[in-house]
Scaffold this motif. Structure first.
Motif, mmCIF file in Angstrom:
data_model
loop_
_atom_site.group_PDB
_atom_site.id
_atom_site.type_symbol
_atom_site.label_atom_id
_atom_site.label_comp_id
_atom_site.label_asym_id
_atom_site.label_seq_id
_atom_site.Cartn_x
_atom_site.Cartn_y
_atom_site.Cartn_z
ATOM 1 N N GLU A 94 1.036 -0.909 -0.343
ATOM 2 C CA GLU A 94 0.038 0.303 0.700
ATOM 3 C C GLU A 94 1.053 1.598 0.189
ATOM 4 O OE1 GLU A 94 -3.676 1.249 -0.479
ATOM 5 O OE2 GLU A 94 -2.869 -0.269 -0.264
ATOM 6 N N SER A 106 1.109 4.397 -3.339
ATOM 7 C CA SER A 106 1.111 5.857 -2.949
ATOM 8 C C SER A 106 1.547 6.560 -3.315
ATOM 9 C CB SER A 106 0.130 5.641 -1.186
ATOM 10 O OG SER A 106 -1.132 5.187 -1.043
ATOM 11 N N SER A 164 3.095 6.406 -7.558
ATOM 12 C CA SER A 164 1.099 6.911 -7.720
ATOM 13 C C SER A 164 1.741 8.263 -7.558
ATOM 14 C CB SER A 164 0.314 6.351 -8.010
ATOM 15 O OG SER A 164 -0.220 6.369 -6.110
ATOM 16 N N GLY A 165 1.396 8.953 -6.648
ATOM 17 C CA GLY A 165 1.730 10.117 -5.944
ATOM 18 C C GLY A 165 3.120 10.717 -6.890
ATOM 19 N N LEU A 210 -3.208 12.779 1.045
ATOM 20 C CA LEU A 210 -4.567 11.365 0.567
ATOM 21 C C LEU A 210 -5.300 11.626 0.981
ATOM 22 C CD1 LEU A 210 -1.282 9.034 2.147
ATOM 23 C CD2 LEU A 210 -1.784 10.008 -0.046
ATOM 24 N N ASP A 231 -9.334 6.091 0.718
ATOM 25 C CA ASP A 231 -8.619 5.282 0.121
ATOM 26 C C ASP A 231 -6.973 5.946 0.420
ATOM 27 O OD1 ASP A 231 -10.746 4.100 -0.271
ATOM 28 O OD2 ASP A 231 -11.546 6.074 -1.943
ATOM 29 N N HIS A 232 -6.144 6.621 0.796
ATOM 30 C CA HIS A 232 -4.808 6.324 0.224
ATOM 31 C C HIS A 232 -4.238 6.876 -0.911
ATOM 32 C CE1 HIS A 232 -4.915 3.379 4.587
ATOM 33 N NE2 HIS A 232 -5.510 4.132 5.108
ATOM 34 N N GLU A 233 -4.922 7.968 -1.350
ATOM 35 C CA GLU A 233 -4.912 7.346 -2.512
ATOM 36 C C GLU A 233 -4.098 9.904 -3.178
ATOM 37 O OE1 GLU A 233 -7.378 7.730 -6.091
ATOM 38 O OE2 GLU A 233 -7.632 4.721 -6.093
ATOM 39 N N THR A 292 -3.713 12.587 -3.686
ATOM 40 C CA THR A 292 -4.455 13.777 -4.430
ATOM 41 C C THR A 292 -4.269 14.927 -4.867
ATOM 42 O OG1 THR A 292 -5.422 14.813 -2.108
ATOM 43 C CG2 THR A 292 -6.790 12.755 -2.901
ATOM 44 N N SER A 325 -0.667 11.806 6.246
ATOM 45 C CA SER A 325 -1.596 12.280 5.319
ATOM 46 C C SER A 325 -1.635 13.335 5.528
ATOM 47 C CB SER A 325 -2.754 12.035 5.142
ATOM 48 O OG SER A 325 -3.933 12.498 4.575
#
Length: 332
Positions: free
Chosen positions: A73, A77, A80-81, A141, A144-146, A148, A273
Motif C-alpha cells: 500500500e 501510494s 502513483s503520487g 492522501l 483510500d490512501h490515494e 490527491t 497524510s
C-alpha cells in the motif's frame, strides 16, 4: 518487535546504505568539472567509482523491491503520487549510467557525456532529497490512501531545503571520498572542495534537521540530529587538516544519522497524510500479510550476509589510491 516493525527498520537500513554508497557516487559526478582539469584527471576521478557505482545502485532496487513486497500500500501510494518526480529521477539515473559507461568507448563524445554526468548527478541528488523530505513531511492522501495533489504539491520550502541539503552533503561526501581514494592533483583539489562543500552543508543540514524536529519529530530524534551535526562539522574539520580517512568516516556517520532522523521521525507512519492524520499510511495498514513477511524474513536472513560480504570484498579489492600514472599506464 513485530514483523512489520522489523521490515520498516530493514527498509530504512537499505535506504541508509543507498544514501551512503550512492552519495559519494553522486558527489564525484557533481564535482568532476571542479576536481579534474584534463582527461587524465577525469579518468582518475571516475576510476574511483567505476568498479562500484553499479553495485551501489542495487541498494535502490532492493529498497524499492522490499517496499513493494513488505508494504504494497505504501509502494502504490508513493509511486502513483510521486510518479513524475520519480520519472525525472529515473531519467537522471539512466543518463548518469550512460555517461559513465560510454565516455571511454566513444572518446569524441566524452566532453558532452561529462557534462551529462555532472548534470544528472546533481539532478538525482536534488530529486532524491526532495522526495525523502516529502515522505517525512507528508502529502495529501484521501481516505483510500490515494494521492490527491500534483507535482507542484511536492515543491515547497521544506522539500526544497531537503534537496539542497542532499546536494551539499553528497558533494562533501564525494569530495572526501576522492581525497581518500586518489593521489596527486585530484586529491589536492578534492580536499579544497570538501572544505567549501562542508561550509555549505553544515548550515543547510542544521536548518533542515531543526525544521524536521519542529515538524513533530519525537524527542529522542535530538540524539541523531546532534550526531549528524557533529559528523558534518568533523568531516569538514578533518578535510581542513588533510585527514581524508577521518573526513570520509565522519561524513558517512553524518548521512547515517540523517537517515535515522528521517525514518525515526516518520515511524509509525510510512506516508503521513496532510489532509487528515486518520488517512495516513502506517506500518500496520500498509503491510503485507504476516505469512508474506515471514517468508521475506527468511530469504533476507540468508541472502543479505552474502550480498554484504560480496560488496565488502569489492571495496577491499579496489582499496588502493589512484594516480595519474595508473590511468596513463592503463591507456597504453
Amino acid at each position: 518487535m513485530a514483523l512489520v516493525d522489523v521490515w520498516f527498520v530493514l527498509i530504512a537500513v537499505l535506504w541508509t546504505g543507498y544514501l551512503c554508497l550512492e552519495g559519494f557516487d553522486f558527489g564525484v559526478g557533481m564535482l568532476l568539472p571542479v576536481v579534474a582539469r584534463d582527461e587524465a584527471d577525469r579518468r582518475v576521478a571516475l576510476g574511483t567509482i567505476g568498479p562500484v557505482w553499479d553495485g551501489n545502485e542495487v541498494w535502490l532496487l532492493v529498497a524499492g523491491g522490499a517496499t513493494f513486497a513488505a508494504f504494497p500500500e505504501w509502494y502504490a501510494s508513493l509511486f502513483s503520487g510521486f510518479y513524475l518526480a520519480f520519472l525525472l529521477l529515473l531519467v537522471a539515473l539512466i543518463l548518469r549510467g550512460i555517461a559513465l559507461e560510454y565516455r571511454s568507448k566513444e572518446p569524441r563524445w566524452a566532453p558532452v557525456l561529462d557534462r551529462v554526468l555532472t548534470g544528472s548527478s546533481l539532478a538525482a541528488a536534488l530529486l532524491l532529497g526532495v522526495a525523502l523530505a516529502n515522505i517525512v513531511h507528508g502529502v495529501p492522501l484521501d481516505a483510500d490512501h490515494e494521492f490527491t495533489g500534483t507535482l507542484l504539491t511536492l515543491i515547497h520550502p521544506y522539500a526544497l531545503l531537503g534537496g539542497v541539503t542532499t546536494v551539499l552533503v553528497f558533494a562533501l561526501h564525494g569530495a572526501a571520498f576522492l581525497a581518500l581514494k586518489t593521489d596527486g592533483p585530484v586529491r589536492e583539489r578534492a580536499a579544497t572542495v570538501a572544505v567549501t562543500a562542508g561550509l555549505g552543508a553544515i548550515p543547510a543540514g542544521a536548518a533542515f534537521l531543526v525544521w524536521t524536529l519542529v515538524d513533530g519529530a519525537p524527542v529522542w530524534i535530538v540524539a541523531p540530529v546532534l550526531v549528524a551535526a557533529l559528523g558534518l562539522a568533523g568531516g569538514t574539520l578533518a578535510a581542513v587538516r588533510g585527514r581524508s580517512g577521518r573526513s570520509f568516516t565522519a561524513t558517512t556517520v553524518a548521512i547515517v544519522a540523517v537517515a535515522v532522523t528521517l525514518f525515526g521521525s516518520l515511524y509509525p507512519d510510512v506516508l503521513p497524510s496532510t489532509t487528515d492524520p486518520a488517512f495516513s499510511l502506517t506500518v500496520v495498514n500498509a503491510a503485507s500479510t504476516p505469512y508474506t513477511l515471514t517468508i521475506m524474513t527468511w530469504v533476507a536472513a540468508v541472502v543479505t550476509p552474502v550480498v554484504l560480504a560480496y560488496q565488502a570484498w569489492t571495496f577491499w579489492v579496489f582499496r588502493r589510491r589512484l594516480t595519474r600514472e595508473d590511468v596513463v599506464d592503463a591507456a597504453h
